[in-house]
Design an enzyme around this catalytic site. Structure first.
Site, mmCIF file in Angstrom:
data_model
loop_
_atom_site.group_PDB
_atom_site.id
_atom_site.type_symbol
_atom_site.label_atom_id
_atom_site.label_comp_id
_atom_site.label_asym_id
_atom_site.label_seq_id
_atom_site.Cartn_x
_atom_site.Cartn_y
_atom_site.Cartn_z
ATOM 1 N N TYR A 17 0.844 -1.205 0.000
ATOM 2 C CA TYR A 17 0.000 0.000 0.000
ATOM 3 C C TYR A 17 0.877 1.250 0.000
ATOM 4 C CZ TYR A 17 -3.520 3.423 1.258
ATOM 5 O OH TYR A 17 -4.333 4.534 1.260
ATOM 6 N N GLU A 39 -11.011 4.674 4.882
ATOM 7 C CA GLU A 39 -10.681 5.621 5.955
ATOM 8 C C GLU A 39 -11.814 5.699 6.974
ATOM 9 O OE1 GLU A 39 -7.806 6.661 6.555
ATOM 10 O OE2 GLU A 39 -6.825 6.406 4.616
ATOM 11 N N TRP A 47 -4.732 0.846 10.913
ATOM 12 C CA TRP A 47 -4.689 0.733 9.455
ATOM 13 C C TRP A 47 -4.338 -0.688 9.042
ATOM 14 C CZ3 TRP A 47 -7.075 2.776 5.779
ATOM 15 C CH2 TRP A 47 -6.655 2.643 4.458
#
Length: 180
Positions: A17, A39, A47
């Site tokens: 990512y 998000e 995350w």
């Protein structure tokens, strides 16, 4: 977010990512919608958890196809709330579905999600947060900041000495290029 440039390289989840998506310009509606939704799901969580659940979230939310998600009904909500592979937070699920409908509305008012962003670029974070709060659900400061950093609207995704920062800098400008 300098810690990300330290942690991500070589990490099986963060690395890909960080190296290929985070901070790179993105204008495709599905990519923008997925990023915003991820998000939202991340709020209050790590995350890493979101990256681990990303494929399940994509499967559960029709690969974040705006029109398909906008058509979700109560049966879909029940299905999502029963899906142990995703984040089963009713407020977040409701926000994702409603935000798909709001992205559809942006097609009419601005020509699409990316055009809406571009029409309001540049702004500082506080102005972006105010705009997102009036346009989307579950769009607090951290969600908005991370979303906008992830698509190269706001700075801070990478340290200046991160090799990915140089690759992003070499990308053709995307934002602020439309005629207004």
């Amino acid at each position: 977010m300098s810690w990300y440039c330290d942690v991500a390289p070589g990490h099986p989840w963060h690395g890909p990512y960080h190296d290929t998506e985070y901070g790179f310009p993105a204008t495709d509606e599905t990519v923008l919608f997925e990023r915003l939704c991820l998000e939202i799901f991340q709020a209050g969580l790590s995350w890493l958890l979101i990256l681990k659940k990303r494929e399940a979230l994509n499967a559960a939310f029709a690969r974040f196809d705006v029109d398909r998600v906008a058509a979700f009904d109560d049966a879909d909500k029940a299905r999502l709330l029963a899906d142990a592979g995703i984040i089963r937070n009713r407020r977040k699920i409701d926000a994702v579905i409603e935000n798909a409908r709001r992205v559809q509305a942006l097609r009419v008012s601005h020509g699409g999600f990316a055009a809406w962003i571009d029409a309001h670029h540049p702004r500082d974070l506080d102005a972006w947060v105010r705009l997102f709060k009036t346009t989307f659900k579950f769009a607090g400061p951290e969600v908005v900041n991370e979303f906008l950093m992830s698509i190269d609207i706001l700075p801070g995704a990478h340290r200046a000495d991160c090799p990915v920062a140089a690759r992003i800098a070499a990308c053709a400008p995307v934002w602020g290029t439309s005629s207004r």
